[in-house]
Design a protein around this motif. Structure first.
Motif, PDB file in Angstrom:
ATOM      1  N   ALA A  62       0.829  -1.211   0.000  1.00  0.00           N
ATOM      2  CA  ALA A  62       0.000   0.000   0.000  1.00  0.00           C
ATOM      3  C   ALA A  62       0.859   1.255   0.000  1.00  0.00           C
ATOM      4  O   ALA A  62       0.531   2.254  -0.658  1.00  0.00           O
ATOM      5  CB  ALA A  62      -0.930  -0.011   1.207  1.00  0.00           C
ATOM      6  N   GLU A  63       1.978   1.204   0.714  1.00  0.00           N
ATOM      7  CA  GLU A  63       2.855   2.380   0.822  1.00  0.00           C
ATOM      8  C   GLU A  63       3.461   2.783  -0.527  1.00  0.00           C
ATOM      9  O   GLU A  63       3.899   3.921  -0.709  1.00  0.00           O
ATOM     10  CB  GLU A  63       3.985   2.108   1.822  1.00  0.00           C
ATOM     11  N   ASP A  64       3.518   1.851  -1.481  1.00  0.00           N
ATOM     12  CA  ASP A  64       4.148   2.127  -2.773  1.00  0.00           C
ATOM     13  C   ASP A  64       3.136   2.415  -3.880  1.00  0.00           C
ATOM     14  O   ASP A  64       3.533   2.675  -5.024  1.00  0.00           O
ATOM     15  CB  ASP A  64       5.022   0.937  -3.194  1.00  0.00           C
ATOM     16  N   ALA A  65       1.865   2.373  -3.561  1.00  0.00           N
ATOM     17  CA  ALA A  65       0.833   2.494  -4.590  1.00  0.00           C
ATOM     18  C   ALA A  65       0.856   3.859  -5.266  1.00  0.00           C
ATOM     19  O   ALA A  65       0.653   3.971  -6.476  1.00  0.00           O
ATOM     20  CB  ALA A  65      -0.540   2.230  -3.986  1.00  0.00           C
ATOM     21  N   LEU A  66       1.081   4.904  -4.498  1.00  0.00           N
ATOM     22  CA  LEU A  66       1.054   6.257  -5.045  1.00  0.00           C
ATOM     23  C   LEU A  66       2.095   6.427  -6.149  1.00  0.00           C
ATOM     24  O   LEU A  66       1.808   6.999  -7.210  1.00  0.00           O
ATOM     25  CB  LEU A  66       1.294   7.266  -3.920  1.00  0.00           C
ATOM     26  N   ALA A  67       3.280   5.902  -5.918  1.00  0.00           N
ATOM     27  CA  ALA A  67       4.359   6.043  -6.898  1.00  0.00           C
ATOM     28  C   ALA A  67       4.143   5.165  -8.125  1.00  0.00           C
ATOM     29  O   ALA A  67       4.685   5.444  -9.196  1.00  0.00           O
ATOM     30  CB  ALA A  67       5.699   5.707  -6.241  1.00  0.00           C
ATOM     31  N   THR A  68       3.333   4.120  -7.968  1.00  0.00           N
ATOM     32  CA  THR A  68       3.122   3.146  -9.042  1.00  0.00           C
ATOM     33  C   THR A  68       1.971   3.527  -9.958  1.00  0.00           C
ATOM     34  O   THR A  68       1.945   3.165 -11.134  1.00  0.00           O
ATOM     35  CB  THR A  68       2.825   1.760  -8.415  1.00  0.00           C
ATOM     36  N   PHE A  69       0.994   4.270  -9.426  1.00  0.00           N
ATOM     37  CA  PHE A  69      -0.303   4.457 -10.078  1.00  0.00           C
ATOM     38  C   PHE A  69      -0.212   5.002 -11.501  1.00  0.00           C
ATOM     39  O   PHE A  69      -0.984   4.598 -12.372  1.00  0.00           O
ATOM     40  CB  PHE A  69      -1.166   5.396  -9.224  1.00  0.00           C
ATOM     41  N   ALA A  70       0.708   5.889 -11.768  1.00  0.00           N
ATOM     42  CA  ALA A  70       0.776   6.507 -13.094  1.00  0.00           C
ATOM     43  C   ALA A  70       1.139   5.505 -14.181  1.00  0.00           C
ATOM     44  O   ALA A  70       0.680   5.619 -15.329  1.00  0.00           O
ATOM     45  CB  ALA A  70       1.791   7.652 -13.086  1.00  0.00           C
TER      46      ALA A  70
END
Length: 334
Positions: A62-70
């Protein structure tokens, strides 16, 4: 720092996976807030293939989702794989759906996500697996319980055209009438007002309260509940400084001119609230659960087994739910 939204899988055999993939594919076009799906990457990949859609999936924390989303649709594993085919729930469906909800709530409470957005569940499938709650709303309240205290959840259906709150929710009409009380109306309306102020930016929300009976009881000739139960609640709420009118005949509350006179309609039972909002804004309506220690939104439609896996599912309500969750999360309570 912004946090992503935690999106649940919902019923695997329904359209939840379809609209999740479609929403992510339109992320740039629609400038959607970042989200991650709690589920099974292999299952989601199989659904994308069945839909003929090319989507990049990434197993992440979950902590890495923001960086992955694009670049890829982030998928956070729950450890409960799903194998159901479109329109055909199987013996993995209930565990996969419930594990996704539990983990989403845990992520928000732990601060890894800003809000919970839930895809539609099939209650009949969950009931066969021992699910004991009337619906999503009550299950979320149990998950939010702490220190022996279970919050009282309140369902709001939000749309640009109409906002409604039913006082009684997933009950038969007979049971809803028996459960209705002055205290329940007062508590429900106060929770709604607090949310409208804190999360929707309304300094003085205007409420319209429906009567229970046709014509709000017609001065008791069509039932005395409006005089005995509803009217006293309205007087109590006025005493709290709330701008409120009622009990009003429900059949004249929802036309264009009437809707301009209030910000939220408080209705006595499920269909009295949901029929008008789904008629006016079926593709834009969002189910919001108030009274919880976290934000939860959901599309205002069901699993649509008949069109799952066909590519005909419309992601508009999920997109609206994602946007509203992000908007609410960006407006911290006063």
């Amino acid at each position: 720092m912004a946090k992503p939204l935690a999106l649940t899988l919902g019923e695997p055999a329904g359209i939840g996976p379809d609209i999740t993939i479609q929403a992510w594919l339109r992320r740039d076009e629609l400038k959607l807030p970042a989200f991650y799906l709690l589920g099974d990457r292999d299952f989601l990949g199989s659904r994308a293939k069945a839909l003929g859609l090319k989507v990049k999936l990434a197993d992440v924390r979950a902590e890495d989702a923001l960086a992955t989303f694009a670049e890829a649709l982030p998928v956070v594993a729950t450890g409960h794989p799903a194998t159901a085919r479109p329109g055909q729930p199987d013996n993995t469906s209930a565990d996969a759906a419930m594990a996704s909800i539990r983990q989403a709530v845990g992520d928000v409470i732990a601060g890894r996500a800003s809000a919970v957005v839930t895809n539609p569940i099939a209650k009949s499938v969950l009931y066969r697996a021992g699910f004991r709650h009337p619906g999503h709303t009550e299950f979320l309240a149990e998950l939010a319980a702490s220190g022996g205290h279970t919050p009282q959840p309140v369902m709001m259906l939000w749309s640009p055209a109409l906002v409604v709150v039913p006082v009684t929710i997933h009950l038969s009409l007979r049971d809803a009438i028996e459960r209705l009380s002055t205290d329940l109306i007062v508590t429900t309306a106060r929770i709604a007002v607090a949310a409208l102020k804190a999360r929707f930016g309304l300094a003085c929300p205007r409420l319209a309260v429906s009567g229970l009976n046709p014509h709000a009881g017609e001065d008791g000739s069509l039932g005395t509940e409006d005089q005995r139960i509803v009217a006293p609640a309205i007087e109590i709420l006025r005493g709290y400084g709330i701008e409120i009118r009622g009990p009003l005949p429900a059949d004249t509350m929802f036309h264009d001119a009437a809707r301009k006179t209030y910000d939220c309609a408080i209705c006595m039972y499920h269909d009295q609230a949901l029929i008008p909002v789904k008629t006016l804004a079926f593709e834009e309506a969002v189910n919001v659960t108030l009274g919880l220690p976290f934000i939860r939104t959901s599309p205002d439609h069901g699993t649509a087994f008949d069109i799952a896996g066909t590519g005909r599912a419309d992601p508009s309500s999920l997109i609206a739910a994602l946007r509203l969750a992000a908007r609410m999360a960006a407006t911290p309570p006063a």
